[in-house]
Design an enzyme around this catalytic site. Structure first.
Site, PDB file in Angstrom:
ATOM      1  N   LYS A 274      -9.753   8.044  -8.663  1.00 25.10           N
ATOM      2  CA  LYS A 274      -8.432   8.671  -8.757  1.00 25.10           C
ATOM      3  C   LYS A 274      -7.902   8.523 -10.181  1.00 25.10           C
ATOM      4  O   LYS A 274      -8.259   7.598 -10.887  1.00 25.10           O
ATOM      5  CB  LYS A 274      -7.451   7.972  -7.807  1.00 25.10           C
ATOM      6  CG  LYS A 274      -7.662   8.267  -6.341  1.00 25.10           C
ATOM      7  CD  LYS A 274      -6.599   7.587  -5.501  1.00 25.10           C
ATOM      8  CE  LYS A 274      -6.801   7.860  -4.021  1.00 25.10           C
ATOM      9  NZ  LYS A 274      -6.582   9.265  -3.653  1.00 25.10           N
ATOM     10  N   ARG A 348     -11.532   9.548   6.520  1.00 23.44           N
ATOM     11  CA  ARG A 348     -12.211  10.197   7.644  1.00 23.44           C
ATOM     12  C   ARG A 348     -13.571   9.557   7.921  1.00 23.44           C
ATOM     13  O   ARG A 348     -14.062   9.570   9.052  1.00 23.44           O
ATOM     14  CB  ARG A 348     -12.332  11.706   7.368  1.00 23.44           C
ATOM     15  CG  ARG A 348     -13.143  12.049   6.164  1.00 23.44           C
ATOM     16  CD  ARG A 348     -12.865  13.461   5.656  1.00 23.44           C
ATOM     17  NE  ARG A 348     -11.624  13.549   4.882  1.00 23.44           N
ATOM     18  CZ  ARG A 348     -11.150  14.672   4.347  1.00 23.44           C
ATOM     19  NH1 ARG A 348     -11.817  15.810   4.490  1.00 23.44           N
ATOM     20  NH2 ARG A 348     -10.043  14.672   3.660  1.00 23.44           N
TER      21      ARG A 348
END
Ligand code: BES
Ligand code: MN
Ligand code: ZN
Length: 490
Positions: A274, A348
């Site tokens: 990130k 996920r």
């Protein structure tokens, strides 16, 4: 904060600060009697427009001659019977009270039934607002200014009935769970790692004989074939943990409701790193897990007659020489394979294996809670949690719990048309679905692992914490989950 009901004349109640709700332009009910003792001061302030009529406005009367209270705080709740306004008023009143030097508080609200509220509802709202405002995360400050407020009397004319007493104990249990969720969220990633979350679960089990905990290690997850989960924790020096809490409050053979929490204790993005600015807030990427712990704690404390299982997928997403690479293909516990095109779509991956694991409980329902996508924040902002479900009854029950508590959710589509975005040419699916509808495609990914039971997904990326200079965990959606589980009690 110690909270108790108190019957009698509010004018004769000695305290440092008396909180008086106002509904609309003029005083009503017992607030009028109180104002008579005040010599009409409060009424004159209202006539002069010093408080105003928008919910959340407050006005401090620093001297309260004629009363046993040292000061009075008027707070505006808006129109009669508007729950939203009542909540705004209470939040503002207790926020001011907790910043003031007042140690003993009293609130005239608990018989404010004149404004059309049920006494039990008033009790719940008041107790939750008081505890919420009192919360601080100061444990790392050398000189923290402690909150003075230590007690709260709920003033009313008569004795509290059974429904009100129950509302008080339930709200205390819930407030404790919400505070736990907030504290865990606010804890930094160097303290709150997967092993820390496992210890918190064990602490809850120690405090309640109705809760049992089991913690699965990476070796055990490997034996179960949880290749997706392990791909996420591969890059971290902190071992991943699958934490399972079982609360038995219902009939022995009653199918449990399962809550699955995303517990990424820090999300750097992994090799798909990130950008730097704001990355500190990725310590909140375990807020789903924190809400499962907070809810389990509240449910156990309130002794709800229902069976609830919490499953927490706890891992840290780090880049390193042994981290998962973009392009790596892994096999999930379900047998389906995933091409990991972006290591930052890690939630996920840990959740899909935890959701497959949940099948063994033959659940009545499974709800996962996850700070899953930045796209959910773009779509709905902070007012609503994004809700997805493969079952309409479950979706309605959760929406209703959200509306009833003000901890609101909004249903999003899980249509088949979105599934094609997850196509991979080398595996059964990719872990990202492109730029469009990012929150939906993340939910679509999870839907491929939840066909065996009624399932809902709550994307709390926008609602779990306040962002920026005033950042802090909100404790959402613990209130929604508690209300949902209360509704499942027979
Ligand atoms: N934990 C983040 C989601 C997130 C981001 C929540 C910002 C709140 C604020 C999640 O793991 C993530 O990184 N998601 C990616 C998915 C993308 C790579 C498909 C995202 O939302 O950018
Ligand atoms: Mn991520
Ligand atoms: Zn994440």
């Amino acid at each position: 904060m110690k909270i108790a009901f108190k019957a009698g004349d509010p004018a004769k109640h000695a305290c440092d600060l008396l909180l008086v709700p106002v509904f609309g332009a003029a005083l009503k009910g017992r607030a009028l009697d109180l104002d008579a003792a005040l010599g009409g001061l409060a009424g004159r302030c209202l006539t002069q427009g010093d408080l105003g009529t928008s919910a959340g406005a407050t006005l401090l009367l620093p001297i309260a001659g004629g009363l046993k209270a040292s000061r009075v705080l008027l707070f505006q709740c808006g129109e009669d019977g508007a729950l939203e306004g009542l909540r705004e008023g209470l939040a503002a009143a207790f926020s001011a009270a907790c910043k003031s030097p007042a140690k003993s508080l009293a609130c005239l609200l608990s018989d404010g039934t004149a404004a059309g509220f049920d006494a039990a509802v008033l009790t719940e709202e008041t107790v939750l607002a008081a505890h919420y405002a009192r919360y601080r995360f100061h444990r790392y400050l050398k000189t923290a200014k402690p909150v003075a407020a230590a007690s709260l009397a709920l003033l009313q004319s008569g004795r509290a009935g059974a429904a009100q007493q129950k509302a008080l104990t339930r709200a205390e249990a819930l407030a404790k769970g919400i505070a736990l969720t907030r504290t865990l969220g606010d804890e930094p990633g160097n303290v709150c790692h997967p092993t820390y979350l496992a210890k918190e679960a064990q602490r809850i089990a120690k405090a309640h004989s109705t809760v049992k905990v089991e913690v699965l290690s990476e070796a055990e997850m490997k034996r179960l074939g949880m290749g997706a989960f392990l791909a996420v924790s591969a890059g971290s020096a902190q071992p991943g943990k699958l934490i399972v809490l079982r609360y038995s409050g219902g009939a022995r053979n009653a199918a449990p409701h399962v809550l699955v929490g995303k517990g990424i204790t820090f999300d750097t993005g992994g090799i798909s790193l990130k950008p730097g600015p704001g990355m500190d807030e990725m310590k909140y990427d375990m807020c789903g897990a924190a809400s499962v712990l907070g809810t389990l704690s509240a449910v156990a404390e309130a002794q709800l007659p229902v069976n609830v299982i919490g499953v927490i997928a706890a891992a840290e997403n780090m880049p390193s020489g042994v981290a998962t690479r973009p392009g790596d293909i892994v096999k999930t516990m379900s047998g389906q394979t995933v091409e990991i095109l972006n290591t930052d779509a890690e939630g996920r991956l840990v959740l899909c294996d935890a959701l497959t694991y949940a099948e063994r409980f033959k659940p009545a329902s499974v709800v996962d809670i996850a700070t899953l996508t930045g796209a959910a924040v773009i779509a709905l902002g902070s007012p609503a949690t994004a809700l997805y479900a493969n079952n309409d009854d479950l979706a309605s029950a959760l929406l209703e719990a959200g509306e009833g508590t003000g901890d609101r959710a909004w249903r999003m589509p899980l249509w088949e048309a979105y599934q094609k975005q997850l196509k991979s040419n080398f595996a059964d699916m990719a872990n990202i679905g492109g730029r469009e509808a990012g929150s939906v495609t993340a939910a679509c990914f999870l839907a491929r692992f939840t066909k065996a039971y009624p399932w809902a997904h709550l994307d709390i990326a926008g609602s779990a914490w306040r962002t920026g200079a005033d950042k802090g965990a909100t404790g959402r959606p613990v209130r929604l989950l508690m209300r949902y589980l209360e509704a499942q009690c027979v």
